[in-house]
Motif scaffolding. Structure first.
Motif, short mmCIF file in Angstrom:
data_model
loop_
_atom_site.label_atom_id
_atom_site.label_comp_id
_atom_site.label_asym_id
_atom_site.label_seq_id
_atom_site.Cartn_x
_atom_site.Cartn_y
_atom_site.Cartn_z
N MET A 110 39.66 39.79 34.51
CA MET A 110 38.95 40.15 33.30
C MET A 110 38.97 39.00 32.29
O MET A 110 37.97 38.69 31.71
N LEU A 111 40.14 38.40 32.09
CA LEU A 111 40.24 37.27 31.15
C LEU A 111 39.42 36.08 31.62
O LEU A 111 38.83 35.37 30.80
N GLN B 148 32.74 32.79 29.53
CA GLN B 148 31.78 32.93 28.44
C GLN B 148 31.99 31.83 27.40
O GLN B 148 31.02 31.29 26.85
N ILE B 149 33.23 31.47 27.16
CA ILE B 149 33.53 30.37 26.23
C ILE B 149 33.02 29.05 26.80
O ILE B 149 32.42 28.24 26.08
N ASN C 195 36.60 36.04 33.15
CA ASN C 195 35.21 36.26 32.76
C ASN C 195 35.00 35.91 31.29
O ASN C 195 34.01 35.28 30.93
N GLN C 196 35.93 36.28 30.44
CA GLN C 196 35.84 35.95 29.02
C GLN C 196 35.97 34.45 28.80
O GLN C 196 35.28 33.88 27.96
#
Length: 140
Positions: free
Chosen positions: A1-2, A8-9, A4-5
């Motif tokens: 999950m992290l 995005q960055i 994926n975040q």
């Protein structure tokens, strides 16, 4: 999950880098346009000749040795670039969206304004590299 975040960055970083490169390119093309316009006007008004442009290139090199890309040959290209597009308001905004290298290829190889417009738009839409543009524009 992290992860994926984090991705995005990374996407945000890459978008910002691409935007910065486009802005720098646009400013560089504006500079070359303005230099070309200046030289063209001086030559047209019989104020400058070939030797003055050579002196200008030499002066830039002597006074600002860290500034590259302003040889007499390149200064004449800037003049030619400006003169090629100055009377074509439909094309002049497009040249600001394309790299200097690709602009040189297009204005030196494309024969008509329609052909120039075609390749300018193609470069913008497809984000052509120098190699890809040369492949596309070369006679078959």
């Amino acid at each position: 999950m992290l992860v994926n975040q984090f991705d995005q960055i990374i996407t945000l970083i890459k978008q910002a880098q691409n935007n910065a490169l486009r802005l720098v390119n646009k400013e560089l093309i504006n500079l070359y346009w303005n230099i070309g316009e200046y030289i063209s006007n001086k030559v047209e008004n019989s104020e400058w000749g070939k030797s003055v442009v050579e002196e200008l290139a030499s002066h830039i090199q002597k006074t600002e040795p860290g500034i590259k890309g302003f040889s007499d040959k390149n200064l004449w290209r800037m003049k030619q670039f400006y003169e090629t597009y100055k009377d074509f308001p439909k094309l002049s905004p497009l040249v600001r969206e394309v790299s200097w290298t690709n602009n040189l290829i297009i204005f030196s190889r494309a024969k008509t304004n329609e052909e120039k417009e075609f390749y300018l738009k193609l470069c913008i839409d497809e984000r052509f590299s120098k190699r890809e543009l040369e492949r596309q524009i070369s006679p078959k």
